[in-house]
Scaffold this motif. Sequence first.
Motif, PDB file in Angstrom:
ATOM      1  N   ILE A   1      55.576  60.390  35.895  1.00 16.68           N
ATOM      2  CA  ILE A   1      54.377  59.790  36.558  1.00 16.68           C
ATOM      3  C   ILE A   1      53.461  61.068  36.739  1.00 16.68           C
ATOM      4  O   ILE A   1      52.284  60.890  36.411  1.00 16.68           O
ATOM      5  CB  ILE A   1      54.772  59.155  38.019  1.00 16.68           C
ATOM      6  N   LEU A   2      54.022  62.204  37.385  1.00 16.40           N
ATOM      7  CA  LEU A   2      53.188  63.151  37.740  1.00 16.40           C
ATOM      8  C   LEU A   2      52.623  64.068  36.371  1.00 16.40           C
ATOM      9  O   LEU A   2      51.381  64.339  36.508  1.00 16.40           O
ATOM     10  CB  LEU A   2      53.935  64.128  38.745  1.00 16.40           C
ATOM     11  N   LEU A   3      53.599  64.223  35.298  1.00 19.05           N
ATOM     12  CA  LEU A   3      53.094  65.023  34.401  1.00 19.05           C
ATOM     13  C   LEU A   3      52.049  64.067  33.537  1.00 19.05           C
ATOM     14  O   LEU A   3      51.010  64.706  32.981  1.00 19.05           O
ATOM     15  CB  LEU A   3      54.251  65.200  33.342  1.00 19.05           C
ATOM     16  N   THR A   4      52.049  62.764  33.518  1.00  9.30           N
ATOM     17  CA  THR A   4      51.116  61.976  32.917  1.00  9.30           C
ATOM     18  C   THR A   4      49.977  62.040  33.833  1.00  9.30           C
ATOM     19  O   THR A   4      48.740  62.173  33.061  1.00  9.30           O
ATOM     20  CB  THR A   4      51.594  60.405  32.968  1.00  9.30           C
ATOM     21  N   ILE A   5      49.669  62.258  34.994  1.00  7.77           N
ATOM     22  CA  ILE A   5      48.475  62.396  35.680  1.00  7.77           C
ATOM     23  C   ILE A   5      47.874  63.511  35.531  1.00  7.77           C
ATOM     24  O   ILE A   5      46.724  63.733  35.215  1.00  7.77           O
ATOM     25  CB  ILE A   5      48.768  61.925  37.165  1.00  7.77           C
ATOM     26  N   PHE A   6      48.653  64.785  35.563  1.00  5.94           N
ATOM     27  CA  PHE A   6      48.243  66.085  35.229  1.00  5.94           C
ATOM     28  C   PHE A   6      47.548  66.207  34.150  1.00  5.94           C
ATOM     29  O   PHE A   6      46.496  66.612  33.941  1.00  5.94           O
ATOM     30  CB  PHE A   6      49.452  67.095  35.112  1.00  5.94           C
ATOM     31  N   SER A   7      48.128  65.643  33.034  1.00  3.03           N
ATOM     32  CA  SER A   7      47.636  65.710  31.624  1.00  3.03           C
ATOM     33  C   SER A   7      46.454  64.987  31.548  1.00  3.03           C
ATOM     34  O   SER A   7      45.514  65.292  30.659  1.00  3.03           O
ATOM     35  CB  SER A   7      48.702  65.158  30.588  1.00  3.03           C
TER      36      SER A   7
ATOM     37  N   LEU B   1      56.191  64.773  27.615  1.00  2.00           N
ATOM     38  CA  LEU B   1      55.099  65.018  28.577  1.00  2.00           C
ATOM     39  C   LEU B   1      54.644  66.384  28.971  1.00  2.00           C
ATOM     40  O   LEU B   1      53.568  66.725  29.291  1.00  2.00           O
ATOM     41  CB  LEU B   1      55.244  64.171  29.721  1.00  2.00           C
ATOM     42  N   ALA B   2      55.736  67.142  29.322  1.00  7.25           N
ATOM     43  CA  ALA B   2      55.849  68.659  29.597  1.00  7.25           C
ATOM     44  C   ALA B   2      54.963  69.353  28.592  1.00  7.25           C
ATOM     45  O   ALA B   2      54.090  70.156  28.831  1.00  7.25           O
ATOM     46  CB  ALA B   2      57.036  69.430  30.063  1.00  7.25           C
ATOM     47  N   GLY B   3      55.017  69.175  27.301  1.00  7.70           N
ATOM     48  CA  GLY B   3      54.394  69.699  26.132  1.00  7.70           C
ATOM     49  C   GLY B   3      53.058  69.318  26.072  1.00  7.70           C
ATOM     50  O   GLY B   3      52.201  70.326  25.743  1.00  7.70           O
ATOM     51  N   ILE B   4      52.780  68.043  26.504  1.00  7.37           N
ATOM     52  CA  ILE B   4      51.446  67.549  26.661  1.00  7.37           C
ATOM     53  C   ILE B   4      50.523  68.188  27.860  1.00  7.37           C
ATOM     54  O   ILE B   4      49.533  68.747  27.511  1.00  7.37           O
ATOM     55  CB  ILE B   4      51.499  66.103  26.635  1.00  7.37           C
ATOM     56  N   PHE B   5      51.403  68.448  28.769  1.00 10.36           N
ATOM     57  CA  PHE B   5      50.764  69.012  30.209  1.00 10.36           C
ATOM     58  C   PHE B   5      50.488  70.409  29.757  1.00 10.36           C
ATOM     59  O   PHE B   5      49.326  70.849  29.853  1.00 10.36           O
ATOM     60  CB  PHE B   5      51.744  68.776  31.275  1.00 10.36           C
ATOM     61  N   ILE B   6      51.508  71.244  29.139  1.00  9.24           N
ATOM     62  CA  ILE B   6      51.447  72.772  28.985  1.00  9.24           C
ATOM     63  C   ILE B   6      50.130  72.828  27.854  1.00  9.24           C
ATOM     64  O   ILE B   6      49.105  73.545  28.110  1.00  9.24           O
ATOM     65  CB  ILE B   6      52.567  73.286  28.383  1.00  9.24           C
ATOM     66  N   GLY B   7      50.285  72.113  26.712  1.00  8.86           N
ATOM     67  CA  GLY B   7      49.209  72.001  25.745  1.00  8.86           C
ATOM     68  C   GLY B   7      47.819  71.658  26.400  1.00  8.86           C
ATOM     69  O   GLY B   7      46.662  72.300  26.023  1.00  8.86           O
TER      70      GLY B   7
END
Length: 234
Positions: A208-214, A136-142
Amino acid sequence: MLVQIIICAYGIFLAGKVERLSLQDYGIKWQKNDLPKLLLGLVIGIAAFLIVCAPLYLTGAYSLASGSYAIEDIALDFILFVAVGFTEEFLCRGFLLHRFLRFGPFKALALSAAIFSLLHLANPGVTVLSLVNIFLAGIFIGSTMFATNSIYTAVGVHITWNWVQGAIMGIPVSGSTGDGYFVTNIVSNNTVVTGGAFGAEGSIACTILLTIFSVLLLAYAKKNNKLQYFQPAI
């Protein structure tokens, strides 16, 4: 730091020679408006991590105490994380993501994030949830790259996400422990809540929060036609 970044960029350059592509085809280019985007990424990385770990402090799962780091230690760690941020982003959101654009931007984002997660498979304290969160961090950063059309936003996010986590808050960075300006102590025994030895990146709050950010970033990118910049070069 510079040697590590240069070696990484040169390796991708050689791969491009084989495939008759330039570094620009892998998203690795520097334009006049990239400096503000790099700075934006640095701010996003700080804010995003503090938001992720805020519930852990507010609920008492974590407690904060004084650490041993001086200003020069914080500065040296920043240099370390600059090297990590550039090399991992050049590899994952640069070379790999752009290599996968033939499948479309969303699949490319997911595939590069999956490899990014697997690169952390041998990290100390790794769990299934922590690997999901690294994905999810990879999704968020991308997604920050998609939203700004600059890999340097992603680089900035990666740098300060790690730096605030380790050098400032004293939380293990993807399982790697060290000192910090503060020391974060785990109070709760619930590893799903705290992330256990892996750190906050292994917590359900991070999920939860990385999903929301992404979702928010990808919705913004799609609504504003930012994905048009991510067309397959291969």
